[in-house]
Structures are given as structure tokens and as C-alpha cells.
Write an enzyme that holds these catalytic residues in place. Structure first.
Site, mmCIF file in Angstrom:
data_model
loop_
_atom_site.group_PDB
_atom_site.id
_atom_site.type_symbol
_atom_site.label_atom_id
_atom_site.label_comp_id
_atom_site.label_asym_id
_atom_site.label_seq_id
_atom_site.Cartn_x
_atom_site.Cartn_y
_atom_site.Cartn_z
ATOM 1 N N PHE A 173 2.078 6.352 1.333
ATOM 2 C CA PHE A 173 3.216 6.170 0.413
ATOM 3 C C PHE A 173 3.230 4.795 -0.228
ATOM 4 C CE2 PHE A 173 6.860 3.484 1.563
ATOM 5 C CZ PHE A 173 6.472 2.984 2.791
ATOM 6 N N LYS A 174 2.511 3.850 0.364
ATOM 7 C CA LYS A 174 2.550 2.496 -0.190
ATOM 8 C C LYS A 174 1.955 2.425 -1.598
ATOM 9 C CE LYS A 174 3.209 0.194 4.136
ATOM 10 N NZ LYS A 174 3.210 1.357 5.046
#
Ligand SMILES: *Cc1c(COP(=O)(O)O)cnc(C)c1O
Length: 495
Positions: free
Chosen positions: A111-112
Site C-alpha cells: 500500500f505504500k
């Protein structure tokens, strides 16, 4: 809107300054001093836009010293061509109540990417406004996923150099390979002996080291942070919660009345804080469910109001959540205390002196009203992966499974069946060995045989960035002690 420091409200900054500085000079974190509330009409309008359009709408509210052209350039640059099917954050229904928000369709499968594809644009645009032609040197401490996502975001970005430090015992073999094989002319990767907190403390020291700072200045360079304490990491995360709500509005319009709960597998508290900010802006989020692994310092904090990092550190199968100091919690304390910078400064001092602090009763009440905290261990995580696959045919990674487990426990305990969005933070293929071991006894040894076995067993496809790693050349991997960090940095920058 201005940005102020959580430890001293009289220190004000523009958005560009907040992003360029990363952290305020006295150690506080930058937060907006006002929030914009979005109306029903706003959400209806935003719902009609694609992700880039939604991103622009949200960024505009927070980056008030950026021109429309700059915001357009940043949002398009970040979210065009870098995510599967141009959908950075699709919702996948588990059943008629529960949706998974898949945040891992970017270049590093975690998700980063949602924040770190955007940050280089925000940071270089900010640096142009506030700095003066100095070379941008990005320093990153990573528990695994940030490092790779930052490397992908900054690789070959003109006028930047990036150095990533990961804990030698704390990242998965796949994460290690992802970072050690990073391409690009301006990238450097090191393993630090110890765990994530060792790497993070080391990087924080460098940032405040006066000698290093003046050495950099002499060489016309400046350090910048890409860690999740940077406001330029948080603003992009608010976008996908707004976007998820917009998507829900289309498929179940009643969401407007029922609202929804959000479950977030949590480490540094950045992702769940972004959900809180989205709630504050008018997204009808009810409960914020904070899921931890065996490093359950946040579960205890939410349940007791006492934060205590003096405890055993566990290396788990969800390594990106193996954290005992959740840096972004400081911003939440600022919120919970009604922007009481003095109180935040005292609590943070207590944390750094004694490893612990306790909030007052008023804050405890607000905390338990907003949040539910839960945790599970590795065995429960694996059992949840199997159960979720058997029941829904949905394959989740180890981090997401912690969230699903805690959510199941929450429903059992409270009977709350409000519609729910569970943030899924990594592709199962990033943690293939653990995921496969949850489903089958047939464990291969080689990382890529495991990936293939997982694909065959679950009839799901391997994300292309993971498949491409098999033949990647390893360029990095030097292990060093955290005391050697200043030297390796000087060597890498040739100063
Ligand atoms: C970073 C990360 C987390 C934790 O997110 P925070 O914002 O630090 O709370 C959870 N899961 C994965 C896969 C991550 O990479």
C-alpha cells in the site's frame, strides 16, 4: 490553512515547507491547523471522477501553496501508468457487508505505493519552492515495504539521491530481494544490524546531527525524509479513503446513512490516521478498528490509555507491523487533546525518556469512542488466511489477515454489523511462504517455487513486479552497524 508543529503550535509552515522539512525543528510533526469539511454535494461530484481526479480534489484542500498546474502534474504523474488497470485502490466485496480495499496494485505490491508514487512529485515541487537548487537526499528507514516503494518512487528522479536502511533481521526474503535488486543511478540500499526501531532511530539521529547537516550544506545537498511522518505521505492516504467511500456510494447508496467501519492493519499509525482524517472531513466512517500483530502496543494503548514500549519485541510473519514506536500516533494525540501542543510535548518527552506515557481520562474516553483495538499472533494470522480463503475464496497476505482476524473478533464481541472496509496492505505474493504454509503442507524452499506453488494452489496470478524479480540482478545487501551509518552515508554521497 497553515501547518503547525504538534509540539509547538506557534511554529507555522506552508504545505511546501512542511513536506520539504518532513519534521519540525523541535521534533514535532506537521499537522494542518484547519480541516475542510466536504458536503454531500462535494462527494457526489468527486464520485464521478477517476482516481487522478479524486486525488486532485483532495490534494487541492491540503496543498494550498501549490498551483492547479502543479497539483495536476503531481497527481497525473503519480497515478497514471503505475497501477494495474489505472485503479490504484479497487474495492473487492467479500460479502454484502464487508469490502476489501486493495491497496497493493502498484509497482511494489504494497500500500505504500499509493503515497510513495506521489511523494517524489510533492517533494521535488516543494523543494523548488523552498530550497534553492540543493540536491535532494532522501533518507529512509524501512520495515520492508516503505524502502522498496520509496526506491521505486525516487529512482532516477532528477536532482535526487536516495538511501534506504532496512533491518537485517526484520524483512521478508522477497522484500530483501526487491530492495537489493533496485535499479536506478541514484539509489543506495543498506541492511542495518537489528530491528526496525534500530534503523529508524539511526536515521532520526542523522537528521538532527549538526555535523552531518553542515557537511551536506557545504556540498550543496539537503536531507529529506520519505518516512511516514512526512505530511507528503499522509495526504495521499486520505485520498483512498475518500475514493473508497465514493465507490461505495455508487454500489450501495444507503452507505450514506449507515456509514461504515474501517479496519486497518497498523504499524506506524499512518494508514489508520489517514482514515481518521477522512472521517474528520466528512466521510461517514464509524469505528476505526486498529489491528496489530503480537507487537500489540497500540491495542493496549487503545484499551488502557497507557502507551508502553518497554516490552518484548517480536519478529512476526507480518513484519511491516513489527513496530513498538508508532510515530504517527503523535498526530492523533494532538487531535485527541484538542490541539494541546504542550500536552503532546510532555507525552512525547515521557515516551522518549521512559518509553511510556499515559493520557488523561478525557482522552481515554475519546480514544475508546473512536477506536477499537485488537491483535492476533502468527498462528491466528495463518488460521485466518486459511479460513478466509476457504470461506470466500479470497487470498489475503499476512498483514491483511491480521486485520481480518481482529475484525472477526470485533464482530463477535460487539455484534456490530455496520458495513465495513478492510484495508488490504500487501499482495499475498509478497509474503508467499507464510501464506502458502497457511494453506498447504507442500512447502518448497526456493522463494519462486513457493510463488508458483501458491499460484497453482489458489488459482490466482502472480503480480508482474514479483514475477520479474526472479531474474533480477542483486546490487546491494551490505550489512552495517547503526553506528556506521554516518560513514556509509558519506561514502555513498562521496562527501
Ligand atoms: C507499512 C505497512 C503497514 C503498516 O502501516 P502504518 O501506516 O505504518 O500503520 C501494514 N501493512 C503493510 C503491508 C505495510 O507495508
Amino acid at each position: 490553512m497553515n501547518y503547525v508543529s504538534t509540539r509547538n503550535k506557534s511554529l507555522k509552515a506552508t504545505a511546501a515547507e512542511a513536506i520539504a522539512k518532513g519534521i519540525s525543528e523541535e521534533g514535532g510533526l506537521f499537522v494542518p491547523d484547519t480541516f475542510v469539511y466536504l458536503t454531500k454535494a462535494d462527494f457526489e461530484r468527486i464520485s464521478k471522477l477517476d482516481y487522478v481526479g479524486r486525488a486532485k480534489e483532495i490534494l487541492k484542500l491540503f496543498l494550498n501553496d501549490f498551483t492547479d498546474e502543479e497539483i495536476d502534474y503531481c497527481a497525473k504523474g503519480a497515478y497514471t501508468g503505475s497501477f494495474d488497470e489505472e485503479r490504484p485502490a479497487p474495492l473487492v466485496a467479500l460479502n454484502d457487508k464487508v469490502n476489501i480495499l486493495e491497496l497493493w496494485h502498484g509497482p511494489t505490491c504494497a500500500f505504500k505505493d499509493l503515497a510513495l508514487q506521489l511523494l517524489p512529485y510533492l517533494l521535488t515541487t516543494s523543494a523548488k519552492k523552498v530550497a534553492d537548487g540543493k540536491k535532494t537526499v532522501i533518507l529512509v528507514a524501512t520495515s520492508g515495504d516503505t524502502g522498496k516503494a520509496a526506491l521505486e518512487g525516487f529512482k532516477d528522479v532528477e536532482g535526487t539521491e536516495i538511501l534506504v536502511f532496512y533491518p537485517s533481521d526484520g524483512v521478508s526474503p522477497m522484500q530483501k530481494l526487491q530492495m537489493d535488486s533496485q535499479k536506478g543511478k541514484n539509489v543506495n540500499v543498506f541492511a542495518i544490524k537489528g530491528n526496525f526501531d534500530d534503523a529508524q532511530t539511526g536515521v532520526k539521529k542523522i537528521f538532527t546531527d549538526a555535523d552531518m547537516k553542515s557537511l551536506l550544506l557545504e556540498n550543496n545537498m539537503q536531507f529529506y525524509s520519505a518516512n511516514s511522518i512526512n505530511w507528503g505521505r499522509l495526504a495521499p492516504q486520505i485520498i483512498y479513503y475518500v475514493s473508497a467511500y465514493c465507490d461505495l456510494l455508487k454500489t450501495n447508496p444507503e452507505i450514506d446513512n449507515t456509514g461504515f467501519n474501517v479496519v486497518v492493519p497498523t504499524g506506524n499509525f499512518g494508514n489508520i490516521l489517514a482514515a481518521y482524517y477522512a472521517k474528520k472531513m466528512g466521510v461517514p466512517i464509524r469505528k476505526l478498528i486498529c489491528a496489530s500483530n503480537a507487537n500489540n502496543v497500540l491495542t493496549d494503548f487503545i484499551n488502557t490509555g497507557k502507551y508502553d514500549r518497554n516490552r518484548e519485541f517480536f519478529t512476526t510473519i507480518s513484519p511491516s507491523m513489527d513496530i513498538l514506536i508508532s510515530s504517527n500516533l503523535e498526530r492523533m494525540l494532538f487531535e485527541l487533546s484538542g490541539n494541546d501542543d504542550k500536552m503532546v510535548a510532555v507525552l512525547q518527552k515521557s515516551l522518549s525518556d521512559n518509553g511510556t506515557f499515559e493520557v488523561n481520562d478525557e482522552i481515554k474516553l475519546k480514544l475508546s469512542d473512536l477506536f477499537y483495538g485488537g491483535c492476533c499472533d502468527d498462528a491466528e494470522t495463518l488460521a485466518t488466511i486459511k479460513e478466509t480463503f476457504d470461506k470466500y475464496g479470497y487470498l489475503c497476505d499476512t498483514h491483511t489477515a491480521v486485520a481480518v482476524n481482529v475484525y472477526n473478533g470485533y464482530v463477535e464481541k460487539t455484534g456490530d454489523n455496520t458495513p465495513t472496509v478492510i484495508a488490504s496492505t500487501a499482495s499475498p505474493y509478497k509474503f508467499a511462504k507464510s501464506v502458502l504454509s497457511a494453506l498447504s503442507d507442500n512447502i518448497e524452499n526456493d522463494e519462486f517455487s513457493i510463488v508458483r506453488a501458491l499460484s497453482e494452489f489458489t488459482n490466482t496470478s502472480v503480480p508482474s513486479p514479483i514475477a520479474a524479480l526472479e531474474n533480477a540482478t542483486v546490487r546491494f545487501g551490505t550489512v552495517c552497524d547503526k553506528t556506521e551509518m554516518p560513514d556509509v552515508i558519506k561514502a555513498a554521497l562521496k562527501i
